[in-house]
Design a protein around this motif. Structure first.
Motif, short mmCIF file in Angstrom:
data_model
loop_
_atom_site.label_atom_id
_atom_site.label_comp_id
_atom_site.label_asym_id
_atom_site.label_seq_id
_atom_site.Cartn_x
_atom_site.Cartn_y
_atom_site.Cartn_z
N MET A 20 0.86 -1.21 0.00
CA MET A 20 0.00 0.00 0.00
C MET A 20 0.88 1.25 0.00
SD MET A 20 -2.83 1.01 2.81
CE MET A 20 -2.94 2.71 3.23
N PRO A 21 0.66 2.10 -0.91
CA PRO A 21 1.52 3.29 -0.96
C PRO A 21 1.29 4.15 0.27
CG PRO A 21 -0.29 3.52 -2.51
CD PRO A 21 -0.40 2.15 -1.94
N SER A 22 2.34 4.70 0.72
CA SER A 22 2.23 5.51 1.93
C SER A 22 1.62 6.86 1.59
CB SER A 22 3.62 5.71 2.52
OG SER A 22 3.51 6.63 3.56
N THR A 23 0.77 7.31 2.48
CA THR A 23 0.14 8.60 2.26
C THR A 23 0.95 9.72 2.90
OG1 THR A 23 -1.14 8.09 4.19
CG2 THR A 23 -2.21 7.77 2.08
N LEU A 24 2.01 9.30 3.55
CA LEU A 24 2.76 10.31 4.31
C LEU A 24 3.66 11.11 3.39
CD1 LEU A 24 3.90 8.12 7.30
CD2 LEU A 24 1.83 9.47 7.06
N LYS A 25 3.75 12.38 3.69
CA LYS A 25 4.74 13.19 2.99
C LYS A 25 5.57 13.89 4.06
CE LYS A 25 5.44 16.84 -0.33
NZ LYS A 25 6.46 17.42 0.52
N LEU A 26 6.84 13.60 3.99
CA LEU A 26 7.72 14.10 5.04
C LEU A 26 8.25 15.48 4.65
CD1 LEU A 26 9.14 13.43 7.67
CD2 LEU A 26 10.98 12.40 6.36
N ASN A 27 7.99 16.44 5.48
CA ASN A 27 8.50 17.80 5.21
C ASN A 27 9.84 18.04 5.88
OD1 ASN A 27 6.27 18.31 3.77
ND2 ASN A 27 5.57 20.05 5.00
N ALA A 28 9.94 17.56 7.09
CA ALA A 28 11.19 17.81 7.80
C ALA A 28 11.32 16.81 8.93
CB ALA A 28 11.21 19.22 8.39
N VAL A 29 12.54 16.61 9.35
CA VAL A 29 12.78 15.77 10.51
C VAL A 29 13.81 16.48 11.38
CG1 VAL A 29 14.56 14.40 9.33
CG2 VAL A 29 13.44 13.49 11.33
N ALA A 30 13.61 16.34 12.66
CA ALA A 30 14.57 16.97 13.58
C ALA A 30 14.99 15.95 14.61
CB ALA A 30 13.93 18.17 14.27
N PHE A 31 16.28 15.92 14.88
CA PHE A 31 16.81 15.06 15.96
C PHE A 31 17.28 16.00 17.06
CE2 PHE A 31 17.06 12.54 12.21
CZ PHE A 31 16.81 11.24 12.62
N ILE A 32 16.87 15.69 18.25
CA ILE A 32 17.21 16.58 19.36
C ILE A 32 17.82 15.74 20.48
CG2 ILE A 32 16.28 18.22 21.03
CD1 ILE A 32 13.95 18.50 18.85
N SER A 33 18.89 16.23 21.00
CA SER A 33 19.63 15.45 21.99
C SER A 33 18.89 15.42 23.33
CB SER A 33 21.02 16.08 22.20
OG SER A 33 20.89 17.19 23.03
N PRO A 34 19.30 14.52 24.21
CA PRO A 34 18.65 14.48 25.53
C PRO A 34 18.75 15.79 26.27
CG PRO A 34 20.04 12.57 25.21
CD PRO A 34 20.29 13.46 24.05
N GLN A 35 19.78 16.58 25.97
CA GLN A 35 19.92 17.88 26.64
C GLN A 35 19.19 18.96 25.86
OE1 GLN A 35 22.83 15.99 25.92
NE2 GLN A 35 22.69 15.07 27.95
N ASN A 36 18.36 18.55 24.95
CA ASN A 36 17.58 19.47 24.14
C ASN A 36 18.43 20.31 23.18
OD1 ASN A 36 15.29 18.54 25.22
ND2 ASN A 36 14.80 20.34 26.45
N HIS A 37 19.55 19.80 22.83
CA HIS A 37 20.33 20.48 21.79
C HIS A 37 19.93 19.89 20.44
CE1 HIS A 37 23.74 20.93 24.97
NE2 HIS A 37 22.60 21.47 25.34
N PRO A 38 19.82 20.75 19.47
CA PRO A 38 19.46 20.18 18.17
C PRO A 38 20.64 19.40 17.61
CG PRO A 38 19.90 22.52 17.99
CD PRO A 38 20.00 22.19 19.44
N ILE A 39 20.37 18.21 17.13
CA ILE A 39 21.43 17.42 16.51
C ILE A 39 21.39 17.66 15.01
CG2 ILE A 39 22.25 15.09 16.08
CD1 ILE A 39 20.92 14.32 18.75
N LEU A 40 20.22 17.49 14.47
CA LEU A 40 20.11 17.70 13.03
C LEU A 40 18.68 18.12 12.74
CD1 LEU A 40 21.41 17.31 10.17
CD2 LEU A 40 20.34 15.09 10.17
N ILE A 41 18.56 19.14 11.94
CA ILE A 41 17.23 19.53 11.48
C ILE A 41 17.29 19.52 9.96
CG2 ILE A 41 15.47 21.32 11.45
CD1 ILE A 41 16.57 22.20 14.20
N ARG A 42 16.59 18.60 9.39
CA ARG A 42 16.69 18.38 7.96
C ARG A 42 15.34 18.68 7.36
NH1 ARG A 42 20.68 18.70 4.98
NH2 ARG A 42 20.99 17.19 3.33
#
Lengths: 1180, 159
Positions: free
Chosen positions: B1-23
């Motif tokens: 089944m084709p996915s209906t999701l469209k990914l706009n952005a992803v963000a990884f944030i460290s346990p200390q709330n520091h941004p790791i990567l915002i793509r």
């Protein structure tokens, strides 16, 4: 929809309507609503206990039979349970049989014919009359009415007959317990049955989807009836689930474009865009559904509203705002697809109003269902999101109307699409007041926008959404910026980065900072210190993020321009910093970093050292630095500054060599580094941070420079105990010094520069003294020495002297070097002198014992005892025979003896004792220095290598002490193996010098520089010196024995002798020779050797230069050679002295002139007979 | 089944709330800030959720909120690294299973990137800027992580 569970009731005709009947009914009603009813939940597939269940009692007759309407309603529309209440005493079988049974039978038939045959018979009895009980029981064979009822009607296993003993006062709830248990069981069963029937219907209908004629709306109504049924019995979760299923089914159906049951996607009506979103009553939705005329728009809103309401009832009010926001966003997107059908901004208006009305509805529900506000924070934050959504609609409108600039943060909400022209009929208008106001005036827009933003901010604040709040503050600041409130915008932008910085949200932080910078430029404020701080923060964010994902528009576009923006700022930074008045210090800015090498290099051609550092510029553009400085910190408080000037720092690493003109050596800690640009100082202190390991500390080693200027401090060579003085030696090294200023400081010590004396042995030089010591024109490789007296406030063991020297050389007249040295001086001497005195009649013998106080060997060249010339009453003669230098070791002191002859009278002035000495190591160092110098001269080489060679030799001598004894005797220095020298040249010199040292011998008379210790020595005072002698005069056989006669003495023979005590007051202070002292003498008891006859002790008056004679008789007790008894003379206070009071007896020194005399006593030969009369004859 | 999701952005944030990567995966550059905002603001909600669910240990936090045209989903790994997905808001029902699958893929991408032993080497060497390896993994210097994340987004787009 307030739904209740219906229960029908019936009674026999004669009971119905009576007083008792009413009482029973009201009693039952008073127990309602039902508590803790177990109902079967389909969702959980288990029974759920419903805490409160509303139940209504209705008469069976009032219940309509099979529903007239075809619309499937809630299953609760019909009674779930039928109740028959009869009043009959248990033993009244007659009545039952005759009338009641038939009526019950009729009712039973009627009820069981219905679809949900759940029924219950309640038999009410009076409490038995105790008086009749006994007699009645006798006839109870036929059973009771209850058992009859049971046998007549209980067709299946379940017992549906309840007997209730009714007490009119209704006090005891317990009597109802059994009835209500049955009652609940009945309802629960009936509900389960009814639901399962209805579910079956739904399932059947769902299965027919594919069949022609299937209508979604019909199915919807059917399915919804399930939901309302669940809702009616407070099973909200099940009800919600029905709607969720419905919605997903609807989406599934709509995806297949099977829209035949719906009109259009939307038929926008008047006011649709501003209607309260979550109100179910705003449109006759149910009718629209039944009529198949509902639009998708309305249908979705209806489902959403129902779901939200159920959520609110369930106590999940916090989910509502999220559901609404998602719906508004998602469905708004759908609407945009057919945007052309609406007037411009209609959809925005709808979303805006929907969000705002939803917030209001939530508040209403909260008051209704969650009055204690348990979930308030979550709801508030949800409301904040909704308000935020409404706000973003305003942004969309604002941008299109040109009220807002099309740039972040406003453009964030802007959908990624192009607006199509509206083809909407004129009759649809925007009905929202806010939106209409906005469309008309810009001022209204700003007011509403700010109001809404503040509302959202309040909601977020109450919901604890700090970060959302920050975003809105950013938006407000951007609005201020747009509207020209630059000051306010600037302050907000400048304060926001601080909130993003702690978590390294560099992207947002840098964005805010760049906004602040832009705002600053716009407001044309001077680029002040504040601006510099913002810029530095921006650069910091830029560097820490390594330039990636920057949100600054000018940077994000990439290419070369990217850095133009930055470069401009960096350049401006320098200009601004040059313009500012005060120095701006910024610690630990990450744009640049300084890394120092571990080891410094010597400058070789001049004093000072070079330190290589690597400066890394993390910026992509040049950094206009002026000067790089590294501070090193030494063991003491000394600090050394290495610096170099630069023009700029290119991106990446730059290797620089820093110079410090001050000669210093040893290990240094990197204290801090500094990069200067104009008045801006970027500092990188190497602080000790608690978390980090010590290994983070950087240490720099500076090798010692043997040719650098050197100042040494040591004890003055001439030490006079009453006049403290220190020696200072300045060696110019490679420098030709034009001016040198020197200052000494030590705690509680005052140096008297004015009394400084230039040492004669060293070079002559011009110098000035004042508060400091200034030396001028000191040539290369010249050493000058000074003696500087000082005054000590308190005696200290170890004097710590700080020497501050600043000097300029003729080569570099502009450069003043400052050297800071710390030297420790021990005021204690390496030698100590003790004196011991022996008095004779006119001669005093003094022994000076010189010992080493430290572990060092001391070479003593000469000692002198000098009588001041003015004194002629005394003469000093050294008794030393040995010439040459004597080595004093710690374990072996040297003694020097002097004889003092008193010519006349007492001596009041002190004599001077002089010791010329030096430490063995000093002496050897001088010798080595001389020999090396001679070696170099001979080899005709530069004297520059001399210090290295000397150091080399001394180092190897220090390692092994085996050469010392040989040196002490001969002067030959056998240098142990020398470590490999650094250069061939030095090695050669060292080898030659070694040879010379081997051939070296002590000179005949002491040469070189010697230290001198001058000690003032007082001539000791003794009031009376008594010279005692014991002269043997004669034996019975030889009455006169001459002084040297060899008359034999025999043991046991009495020897007459005389004790002579000659007293002299010559060594006393008292000039009055006529005075007499009372003395006491005592002859030592030598009981083993001598038997003494005569006055063994006694007093006598002593006068100056007089002799007191006491005759005594001695008798040797055995033969042998032994000394004569000693005589002790003590001073005694005479009666006259005692009366004078407070006087001490005069000090008396006794000189035993016969102390070395020994007497030979012979054994007595032969025999002597003595006849001793017994006395009787004489008596007679 | 084709996915209906469209990914706009992803963000990884460290346990200390520091941004790791915002793509971000959307074209518009200036919208990048939007996803930075989203990632940052999501932290508030993740915190709320994490407190609420307490020790249930469910990584998936569900829909955090929807803003304009994106739906924001949250995920917290057992080691408290937060992953935030911004999906394009659609009128279709978003199945949690699909979102969880996506999150798991992202988590794996992060996990395999952080397992790089050279990261730790760098973090101890570069003492001037004190960063733990999970911050470094998102830096542009380490391309692997970005590559993996981009690949997931691409796979989602094509399926």
């Amino acid at each position: 929809m307030d739904q209740r569970v219906l229960v029908s009731h019936t009674a026999p005709k004669d009971f119905h309507g009576t007083h008792n009947w009413n009482k029973v009914c009201s009693s039952i009603a008073s127990q309602l609503p039902l508590r803790n009813v177990n109902l079967k939940s389909a969702l959980r597939n288990a029974t759920t206990t419903v805490i409160d269940l509303n139940v209504a009692l209705v008469a069976l007759e009032s219940v309509r039979d099979d529903g007239v309407s075809q619309i499937p309603g809630s299953i609760l529309e019909k009674p779930l349970l039928h109740l028959y209440i009869l009043y009959c005493q248990d033993d009244d079988l007659e009545t039952y049989r005759t009338s009641l049974k038939k009526e019950v039978k009729d009712w039973h038939t009627l009820v069981t014919s219905k679809k949900q045959p759940e029924w219950l018979i309640l038999q009410i009895v009076r409490p038995p009359d105790p008086s009749k009980t006994q007699s009645r029981n006798v006839f109870k064979f036929a059973g009771t009415v209850q058992s009859k009822l049971k046998t007549d009607f209980n067709t299946d296993d379940r017992d549906r007959v309840v007997q209730l003993t009714y007490v009119s006062d209704n006090a005891n709830d317990l009597i109802w317990a059994e009835f209500f248990n049955k009652f609940k069981e009945g309802i629960s069963n009936a509900f389960a049955n009814a639901i399962s029937v209805r579910r079956e219907e739904v399932r059947r209908s769902e299965g027919q989807q594919a069949m022609p004629g299937w209508n979604f709306c019909t199915f919807f109504v059917l399915k919804e009836s399930l939901a309302t049924s669940y809702e009616g019995v407070n099973l909200f979760e099940d009800a919600l689930y029905q709607y969720e299923e419905l919605e997903s089914l609807f989406l599934h159906v709509s995806r297949e474009r099977n829209f035949s049951w719906f009109g259009a996607l939307i038929t926008p009506g008047e006011g649709d865009d501003s209607a309260p979103l979550l109100s179910i009553s705003k449109k006759p939705y149910r009718d629209l559904i039944l009529a198949n005329t509902i639009s998708v728009f309305d249908f979705r809103i209806y489902i959403l509203s129902r779901r939200c309401e159920l959520l609110a009832k369930m106590g999940c009010l916090s989910d509502v705002p999220r559901k609404v926001a998602t719906f508004l966003g998602a469905f708004g997107k759908r609407l945009f697809e057919i945007e052309a059908h609406f007037p411009k901004f209609w959809i925005e208006s709808w979303i805006y109003s929907g969000a705002i009305t939803a917030v209001e509805q939530c508040a209403a529900w909260q008051r209704q269902y969650d009055p204690e506000a348990i979930d308030k924070a979550a709801v508030d934050s949800g409301n904040g999101e909704l308000l935020d959504l409404a706000r973003s609609q305003l942004e969309v409108i604002g941008i299109e109307l040109g009220y807002l600039p099309k740039e972040p943060p406003f453009s964030i909400a802007l959908p990624k699409r192009t607006r199509r022209a509206s083809l909407a009929p004129a009759n649809i208008t925007i009905s929202s007041e806010d939106i209409n106001a906005i469309l008309q005036s810009q001022g209204a827009f700003y007011d509403i926008y700010i109001r809404l933003t503040n509302q959202a901010l309040t909601s977020y604040a109450e919901g604890g959404r700090r970060k959302f709040g920050l975003k809105l503050h950013g938006a407000l600041a951007a609005l201020d910026l747009h509207r020209g409130n630059l000051a306010k915008a600037l302050s907000t932008f400048a304060s926001l980065p601080a909130h993003y910085a702690p978590h390294f949200w560099n992207s947002l932080e840098s964005y805010m900072l760049s906004r602040a910078l832009d705002t600053h430029d716009l407001s044309q404020k001077p680029r002040d210190v504040e601006w510099m701080h913002i810029l530095l923060a921006f650069l910091k964010a830029f560097v820490e993020h390594r330039g990636a994902d920057m949100l600054v528009p000018t940077l994000a576009e990439g290419g070369k321009e990217e850095y133009g923006y930055l470069e401009g700022f960096v350049k401006a930074l320098k200009e601004a910093s040059e313009g500012s008045e005060n120095e701006t210090k910024h610690p630990d800015h990450p744009a640049l970093s300084v890394k120092t090498e571990m080891k410094a290099k010597l400058a070789e051609d001049r004093d000072g050292s070079y330190l290589d550092v690597t400066v890394k510029n993390h910026l992509p553009c040049d950094f206009p630095a002026d000067e790089i400085t590294v501070y090193l910190q030494g063991r003491e408080t000394d600090r050394h500054r290495f610096s170099t000037t630069v023009e700029k720092l290119s991106p990446g690493k730059t290797r620089l060599t820093l110079f410090c003109p001050v000669p210093a050596s040893g290990l240094f800690l990197v204290e801090s580094s500094e990069i200067r640009a104009g008045k801006l100082l970027l500092q990188y202190p190497q602080r000790k941070t608690p978390g980090k390991a010590i290994s983070q500390h950087q240490v720099v080693k500076i090798p010692p420079d043997p040719l650098a200027l050197n100042v040494r401090i040591f004890q003055s060579r001439k030490v006079e105990l009453d006049r403290r003085c220190l020696s200072l030696k300045i060696w110019s090294g490679r420098n030709a010094i034009s001016r040198l200023e020197l200052k000494l400081s030590a705690p509680s010590v005052t140096f008297r520069y004015r009394d400084a004396v230039l040492d004669e042995e060293a070079e002559k030089v011009e110098f000035e003294t004042g508060l400091t010591l200034i030396v001028k024109d000191l040539g290369k490789d010249k050493a000058v020495g000074f003696s500087i007296p000082y005054v000590e406030a308190a005696a200290v063991q170890n004097m710590r002297i700080e020497v501050e020297v600043s000097y300029t050389t003729t080569d570099e007249p502009d450069l003043e070097r400052e050297v800071h040295l710390v030297s420790s001086l021990s005021p204690s001497l390496p030698v100590s002198v003790n004196v011991q005195d022996w008095f004779r009649e006119s001669r005093l013998i003094s022994t000076f014992s010189v010992s080493s106080t430290t572990h060092q060997h001391v070479r003593v060249a000469e000692t002198q005892l000098i009588v001041p010339e003015a004194i002629d009453t005394i003469k000093a003669t050294p008794c030393a025979i040995r010439k040459g230098t004597i080595t004093v070791t710690p374990s072996q002191p040297a003694r020097f003896m002097f004889a003092l002859d008193s010519v006349a009278g007492p001596v009041k002035e002190s004599l001077l004792f002089i010791v010329k000495y030096r430490l063995l190591r000093e002496e050897v160092a001088y010798i080595i220095e001389d020999q090396v110098r001679a070696t170099i001269d001979e080899a005709k080489k530069s004297q520059d290598i001399r210090p290295i060679a000397v150091a080399n030799l001394i180092e190897s001598l220090e390692r092994d002490s085996s050469w010392v004894p040989m040196y002490n005797i001969t002067g030959e220095i056998e240098v142990p193996e020398v470590k490999r020298s650094s250069t061939e040249e030095v090695a050669e010199v060292v080898e030659n010098a070694k040879q010379r040292l081997l051939e070296y011998r002590h000179p005949e008379s002491p040469t070189g520089v010697w230290r001198e210790l001058r000690l003032p020595v007082d001539v000791p005072v003794k009031a009376i010196v008594a010279i005692t002698s014991l002269n043997l005069i004669g034996t019975p056989f030889n009455p006169h024995i001459g002084p040297d006669s060899k008359v034999p003495l025999y043991a046991g023979q009495p020897i007459s002798a005389e004790l002579r005590i000659h007293t002299t007051f010559r060594w006393g202070l008292d000039q009055d020779t006529s005075r007499a002292y009372l003395l006491n003498y005592q002859i030592e008891d030598m009981t083993r050797e001598w038997l003494i006859g005569g006055l063994k002790q006694g007093d006598f008056l002593a006068k100056s230069e007089e002799t007191h004679i006491v005759p005594i008789t001695l008798m040797a007790l055995h033969h042998g050679e032994f000394a004569l008894p000693k005589i002790k003379v003590d001073g005694q206070l005479g009666p006259r002295d005692l009366t004078a009071g407070g006087q001490v007896p005069p000090s008396v020194e006794t000189y035993q002139s016969h102390s070395a005399v020994k007497v030979l006593v012979l054994p007595r030969g032969g025999r002597s007979t003595f006849v001793v009369g017994m006395g009787s004859e004489f008596d007679a | 089944m084709p996915s209906t999701l469209k990914l706009n952005a992803v963000a990884f944030i460290s346990p200390q709330n520091h941004p790791i990567l915002i793509r971000t995966f959307s074209k518009q550059d200036e919208n990048t800030i939007k996803y930075h905002y989203i990632a940052h603001t999501s932290l508030d909600i993740i915190e709320e959720r994490a407190n609420m669910t307490g020790k249930l240990g469910d990584c998936y936090l569900g829909l955090l909120y929807s803003m304009e045209d994106v739906a924001v989903y949250g995920y917290i790994t057992p080691l408290k690294v937060k992953i935030v997905l911004a999906l394009a808001l659609s009128d279709a029902v978003v199945k949690d299973v699909e979102v969880i699958m996506l999150f798991k893929a992202m988590h794996m991408a992060y996990y395999s990137a952080i397992s790089n032993p050279f990261l730790r080497l760098e973090s101890s060497m570069d003492s001037s800027i004190d960063q733990s390896p999970h911050i470094l993994v998102g830096s542009p210097k380490w391309k692997n992580f970005r590559k993996r994340v981009d690949e997931i987004a691409r796979t989602l787009g094509t399926s």
